[in-house]
Design a protein around this motif. Structure first.
Motif, PDB file in Angstrom:
ATOM      1  N   LYS A  59       0.830  -1.211   0.000  1.00  0.00           N
ATOM      2  CA  LYS A  59       0.000   0.000   0.000  1.00  0.00           C
ATOM      3  C   LYS A  59       0.862   1.258   0.000  1.00  0.00           C
ATOM      4  O   LYS A  59       0.509   2.260  -0.611  1.00  0.00           O
ATOM      5  N   LEU A  64      -1.292   4.242  -1.476  1.00  0.00           N
ATOM      6  CA  LEU A  64      -2.551   4.204  -0.716  1.00  0.00           C
ATOM      7  C   LEU A  64      -2.324   4.526   0.753  1.00  0.00           C
ATOM      8  O   LEU A  64      -3.258   4.841   1.484  1.00  0.00           O
ATOM      9  N   LEU A  92      -1.948  -1.989  -9.975  1.00  0.00           N
ATOM     10  CA  LEU A  92      -2.174  -2.613  -8.668  1.00  0.00           C
ATOM     11  C   LEU A  92      -3.298  -3.638  -8.754  1.00  0.00           C
ATOM     12  O   LEU A  92      -4.371  -3.338  -9.260  1.00  0.00           O
ATOM     13  N   LEU A  94      -5.502  -5.739  -6.218  1.00  0.00           N
ATOM     14  CA  LEU A  94      -5.846  -5.897  -4.799  1.00  0.00           C
ATOM     15  C   LEU A  94      -6.393  -7.305  -4.548  1.00  0.00           C
ATOM     16  O   LEU A  94      -6.855  -7.958  -5.475  1.00  0.00           O
ATOM     17  N   ARG A  98     -14.040  -7.669  -4.845  1.00  0.00           N
ATOM     18  CA  ARG A  98     -15.044  -6.601  -4.816  1.00  0.00           C
ATOM     19  C   ARG A  98     -14.465  -5.288  -5.346  1.00  0.00           C
ATOM     20  O   ARG A  98     -15.170  -4.290  -5.402  1.00  0.00           O
ATOM     21  N   SER A  99     -13.179  -5.291  -5.670  1.00  0.00           N
ATOM     22  CA  SER A  99     -12.583  -4.032  -6.126  1.00  0.00           C
ATOM     23  C   SER A  99     -12.914  -3.707  -7.582  1.00  0.00           C
ATOM     24  O   SER A  99     -12.366  -2.780  -8.150  1.00  0.00           O
ATOM     25  N   LEU A 100     -13.844  -4.453  -8.154  1.00  0.00           N
ATOM     26  CA  LEU A 100     -14.382  -4.134  -9.483  1.00  0.00           C
ATOM     27  C   LEU A 100     -15.824  -3.663  -9.311  1.00  0.00           C
ATOM     28  O   LEU A 100     -16.449  -3.965  -8.290  1.00  0.00           O
ATOM     29  N   TYR A 101     -16.344  -2.972 -10.327  1.00  0.00           N
ATOM     30  CA  TYR A 101     -17.770  -2.616 -10.312  1.00  0.00           C
ATOM     31  C   TYR A 101     -18.549  -3.817 -10.847  1.00  0.00           C
ATOM     32  O   TYR A 101     -18.519  -4.098 -12.043  1.00  0.00           O
ATOM     33  N   TRP A 102     -19.203  -4.508  -9.955  1.00  0.00           N
ATOM     34  CA  TRP A 102     -19.859  -5.776 -10.328  1.00  0.00           C
ATOM     35  C   TRP A 102     -21.044  -5.583 -11.263  1.00  0.00           C
ATOM     36  O   TRP A 102     -21.417  -6.485 -11.994  1.00  0.00           O
ATOM     37  N   LYS A 103     -21.672  -4.426 -11.195  1.00  0.00           N
ATOM     38  CA  LYS A 103     -22.861  -4.222 -12.035  1.00  0.00           C
ATOM     39  C   LYS A 103     -22.485  -3.850 -13.466  1.00  0.00           C
ATOM     40  O   LYS A 103     -23.319  -3.907 -14.363  1.00  0.00           O
ATOM     41  N   LEU A 104     -21.230  -3.431 -13.650  1.00  0.00           N
ATOM     42  CA  LEU A 104     -20.778  -3.089 -14.998  1.00  0.00           C
ATOM     43  C   LEU A 104     -20.189  -4.324 -15.672  1.00  0.00           C
ATOM     44  O   LEU A 104     -19.782  -5.265 -15.007  1.00  0.00           O
ATOM     45  N   GLU A 108     -16.865  -2.397 -19.702  1.00  0.00           N
ATOM     46  CA  GLU A 108     -17.170  -1.102 -19.060  1.00  0.00           C
ATOM     47  C   GLU A 108     -16.199  -0.820 -17.919  1.00  0.00           C
ATOM     48  O   GLU A 108     -15.775   0.326 -17.731  1.00  0.00           O
ATOM     49  N   LEU A 112     -13.805   2.403 -17.959  1.00  0.00           N
ATOM     50  CA  LEU A 112     -13.845   3.376 -16.864  1.00  0.00           C
ATOM     51  C   LEU A 112     -12.443   3.634 -16.326  1.00  0.00           C
ATOM     52  O   LEU A 112     -12.007   4.784 -16.211  1.00  0.00           O
ATOM     53  N   PHE A 113     -11.730   2.550 -16.011  1.00  0.00           N
ATOM     54  CA  PHE A 113     -10.397   2.734 -15.428  1.00  0.00           C
ATOM     55  C   PHE A 113      -9.409   3.285 -16.457  1.00  0.00           C
ATOM     56  O   PHE A 113      -8.469   3.983 -16.088  1.00  0.00           O
ATOM     57  N   ARG A 160      -7.113  -5.030 -15.814  1.00  0.00           N
ATOM     58  CA  ARG A 160      -7.314  -3.621 -15.445  1.00  0.00           C
ATOM     59  C   ARG A 160      -5.993  -2.976 -15.028  1.00  0.00           C
ATOM     60  O   ARG A 160      -5.713  -1.833 -15.384  1.00  0.00           O
TER      61      ARG A 160
ATOM     62  N   GLY B  79     -16.720  -1.434  -2.443  1.00  0.00           N
ATOM     63  CA  GLY B  79     -15.441  -2.147  -2.345  1.00  0.00           C
ATOM     64  C   GLY B  79     -14.399  -1.654  -3.321  1.00  0.00           C
ATOM     65  O   GLY B  79     -13.320  -2.239  -3.430  1.00  0.00           O
ATOM     66  N   SER B  83      -9.198   0.815  -5.319  1.00  0.00           N
ATOM     67  CA  SER B  83      -8.862   0.772  -6.753  1.00  0.00           C
ATOM     68  C   SER B  83      -8.890   2.176  -7.339  1.00  0.00           C
ATOM     69  O   SER B  83      -8.051   2.526  -8.166  1.00  0.00           O
ATOM     70  N   ARG B 243      -5.191   8.281   4.097  1.00  0.00           N
ATOM     71  CA  ARG B 243      -3.976   7.604   3.600  1.00  0.00           C
ATOM     72  C   ARG B 243      -2.951   7.451   4.738  1.00  0.00           C
ATOM     73  O   ARG B 243      -2.146   6.543   4.735  1.00  0.00           O
TER      74      ARG B 243
END
Lengths: 331, 251
Positions: A59, A64, A92, A94, A98-104, A108, A112-113, A160, B79, B83, B243
Motif C-alpha cells: 500500500k 494508498l 495494482l 488488490l 469486490r474491487s471491481l464494479y460488479w454491475k458493470l 465497461e 472506466l479505469f 485492469r 469495495g 482501486s 492515507r
C-alpha cells in the motif's frame, strides 16, 4: 525499479471504545525500517504470514498509505512527493474481488479505469479488447462482472492493472480464493506477462506453492522486518537446513541411544513411527556412506528436500501460520 | 476532465442497471412534498406555490448530501475505493462526477415534481422557466459545493448518517423550506443568512412573482465559490488523513 529505505509504519488502534470513553489506544508496528531494492524486469515475491506487513508495504508503494518515516521510490520517483506520477507507473491488483464494479460489464470496467488513467477513449477501448483477449475473457467482455467466477474476476483485475501499460505490477495475493486450476492459470498468466512484456512483478503471498512457482526472488518478511532476500533455492540454503533423512530400521530405536558424529549432521534427530524410523536433519557436509556405517542394518534410507516452509521456519523461528506482528504498547 | 467524464459515465450506467430507482426518484419526492402542499392549500390557495418551491429546493440539497456527501462512502461500500485511489484520478474528480450526476438527477426530479404537483395537487406553476433554470443552476452550484465540505467530514467519520439527517432537517427549517424565514425566532434568523439554501428558496419565490433574483443568484455564486474552495481543501486534507491512518478501505 523499486527502492525502499528504512520504511516504518505504525498503526494506532483503539480497543473497547464506548460512548463515554475513547478506549485504550494501542500502537501496532506494521513495518520496521524496511529497506530493499528491486531491479527492472525482476519477478519478486513478498512472502510472509498474515500480519507480517506485506499489504502495508504494498500500500505504501502504491501510494494508498503514507509511511511514518523512510523513503520509497518507483523508477526514481518518490512515492510521497509525487504520488500521482507513481500511480501512472504502477498497476495494482488488490486481493478483494469486490474491487471491481460488479454491475458493470468487463469492458465497461476497463473503459472506466482507462479514463481514470487518462487514456483517450479510443485507446482505452483498444487496450481493453487486447487485454481481455490476453487474459482469456474476450468472449465475456459484455457480461456483468457479477456473473463472473472468482478466477475470471482475478484475471479481469490483472487486465485492469495493465491498461495503462505500467512497467511495474504490484499484486496482493493474486490467487487467493482460487482452486488449484484457477491458481495455475493466474501463475501462468503472470509469468507470461513478465517474460513476454518485460513487466516487473512484486507479488505478496502467503501461499508457499505460489512463492515457489512465480517469483524468481523472494523477500521474506516477518513481524514488519525483511528477514531474507534471494531466490527460493538461496533462501533454502540461507536457512542452513539441507533436508532430512528418514532411515527405516529393524526393531525400535530411541533417538537418545544414537550418537551422531559432530560436524557430519546437524544435531536434530527424532525417532518416528514408534521407533522403527529415525528422522535426521542433515547439514551440507552430510555423507551417505558414513551414515550407512553407523546404521549398517538400515533397510531403507530416504532423503527429503527442505521445503520453502521449512526454510521460513528456520529463518524466522516461527511456524508458517497466521501470527500477529507486533509489539504493543499502551499509551 | 477525462476522469470526470469516465466516472460520470459510470454513474449514468448504474442508473441504467437500476431503472426502478429512477422511477422511484420521480415519484417518491411527491409523497414527501404533497402533505405540506395540501396543508398550505387548506389555509390559503396562494401559499401552495411558495411551499412547493421551498420543498423542491430543499430536495436539491438532500440529493447533493446523499449523492456527493456520501459519494466516497458509496464507493467504500461497493469495495472499489482503493482501486480508485490507486489511479491518478483524485477524490475531487470522483466527487465532481457525482455532483454533475446529482445535478442531472435534480433536474429530473424537479421536472417530475412540477408535473405531479400540477396534476395531483393542483399547483399552478406560473413561472418564467428560463429565470427558474438559471436560479436552479446557481443554487445547485452552491449546494454541490456545500456537499463537498460534508464529503470531507464523511471521509474521515465514515458513518455520519445521523449528522447528515440532522443537518438536512435543521437547514430545511432554517432556510424557510415551508414557512418564510421572517416567521422564525429572531435568535436563529442570523443562521438562516449563512445557509445557501435560504437564497435558493427566496430566489425561487421571487421568480414565482415575476422578479429576477439578481441578489440571490450573486450570493449563491459567492457561497458556491467559497464553499467549493473550502470543500476542495478539506477533501484533500481528509484524503491525506485516510492515507495516513490506513483507513482507505474501511467504512
Amino acid at each position: 525499479m523499486i527502492e525502499c529505505e528504512a520504511l516504518t509504519k505504525t498503526y494506532t488502534v483503539r480497543e473497547k471504545p464506548s460512548f463515554f470513553s475513547r478506549g485504550v489506544e494501542r500502537k501496532i508496528a506494521a513495518l520496521r525500517e524496511v529497506s530493499f531494492s528491486i531491479s527492472a524486469g525482476e519477478m519478486v515475491g513478498l512472502l510472509g504470514p498474515n500480519g507480517a506487513g506485506k499489504t502495508t508495504l504494498l500500500k505504501i508503494l502504491s501510494t494508498l498509505l503514507v509511511p511514518d518515516s523512510g523513503r520509497a521510490a518507483i523508477e526514481g520517483v518518490d512515492v510521497l512527493r509525487f504520488p500521482r506520477m507513481v500511480r501512472q507507473k504502477i498497476g495494482l491488483v488488490l486481493p478483494s474481488e469486490r474491487s471491481l464494479y460488479w454491475k458493470l460489464t468487463a469492458q465497461e470496467n476497463l473503459q472506466l479505469f482507462g479514463g481514470l488513467y487518462n487514456l483517450p477513449s479510443r485507446k482505452a477501448r483498444e487496450r481493453s479488447e487486447f487485454l481481455l483477449k490476453t487474459v482469456g475473457l474476450s468472449e465475456f467482455s459484455h457480461v456483468p462482472v457479477e456473473k463472473f467466477s472468482t478466477g475470471m474476476r482475478k484475471r479481469l483485475m490483472i487486465a485492469r492493472a495493465l491498461l495503462h501499460e505500467p512497467r511495474l505490477l504490484i499484486l496482493d495475493e493474486p490467487s487467493s480464493g482460487l482452486d488449484v486450476q484457477g491458481k495455475r492459470e493466474i501463475w501462468s498468466l503472470l509469468k507470461d506477462l513478465a517474460t513476454q512484456q518485460g513487466v516487473t512483478l512484486l507479488l505478496a503471498t502467503h501461499d508457499m506453492e505460489e512463492a515457489e512457482t512465480v517469483p524468481e526472488r523472494l523477500l521474506i518478511i516477518h513481524q514488519g522486518k525483511i528477514r531474507a532476500y534471494g531466490s527460493p533455492s538461496e533462501i533454502k540454503a540461507l536457512s542452513g537446513n539441507h533436508g532430512w533423512l528418514f532411515i527405516d530400521l529393524p526393531g525400535t530405536y530411541s533417538e537418545n541411544r544414537v550418537k551422531l558424529p559432530k560436524g557430519l549432521f546437524l544435531d536434530s534427530i527424532q525417532s518416528v513411527d514408534g521407533g522403527s524410523r529415525l528422522c535426521i536433519r542433515i547439514s551440507s557436509s552430510y555423507d551417505l556412506p558414513q551414515l550407512l556405517r553407523i546404521f549398517p542394518d538400515a533397510t531403507r534410507v530416504e532423503r527429503r528436500e527442505v521445503s520453502l516452509a521449512d526454510a521460513f521456519l528456520t529463518i524466522t523461528g516461527e511456524r508458517f501460520e497466521d501470527t500477529d506482528t507486533v509489539e504493543e504498547e499502551e499509551i | 476532465m477525462r476522469a470526470i467524464f469516465s466516472l460520470l459515465y459510470k454513474e449514468i450506467s448504474y442508473h441504467r442497471v437500476y431503472p426502478l430507482d429512477l422511477v422511484s426518484l420521480a415519484i417518491s419526492p411527491f409523497f414527501i412534498v404533497a402533505p405540506f402542499v395540501f396543508v398550505a392549500k387548506a389555509h390559503a390557495e396562494n401559499l401552495q406555490l411558495s411551499v412547493s418551491l421551498g420543498l423542491i429546493a430543499w430536495y436539491w440539497l438532500s440529493m447533493f448530501f446523499w449523492g456527493v456527501g456520501y459519494g466516497v462512502r458509496d464507493e467504500m461500500e461497493e469495495g472499489v475505493i482503493e482501486s480508485l485511489l490507486a489511479t491518478p484520478a483524485s477524490v475531487i474528480e470522483l466527487l465532481a462526477a457525482k455532483a454533475i450526476d446529482t445535478l442531472l438527477i435534480n433536474l429530473y426530479i424537479t421536472i417530475a415534481l412540477v408535473i405531479l404537483l400540477w396534476l395531483l395537487a393542483g399547483v399552478s406553476f406560473h413561472l418564467n422557466w428560463i429565470k427558474f433554470f438559471l436560479l436552479f443552476m446557481a443554487s445547485n452550484f452552491a449546494l454541490a459545493s456545500l456537499s463537498f465540505v460534508y464529503a470531507a467530514f464523511v471521509l474521515v467519520a465514515r458513518q455520519a448518517s445521523f449528522a447528515g439527517n440532522l443537518f438536512q432537517e435543521a437547514v430545511g427549517i432554517l432556510s424557510g423550506m415551508t414557512a418564510p424565514v421572517s416567521v422564525l425566532p429572531k435568535a436563529v434568523r442570523w443562521l438562516s443568512m449563512l445557509i445557501p439554501l435560504t437564497y435558493a428558496i427566496e430566489g425561487a419565490r421571487k421568480v414565482a412573482v415575476g422578479q429576477f433574483p439578481y441578489s440571490e443568484m450573486a450570493i449563491l455564486f459567492a457561497f458556491g465559490g467559497v464553499l467549493l474552495l473550502s470543500g476542495v481543501l478539506l477533501v484533500k486534507k481528509a484524503e491525506h488523513y485516510v492515507r495516513l491512518t490506513g483507513t482507505t478501505g474501511e467504512y
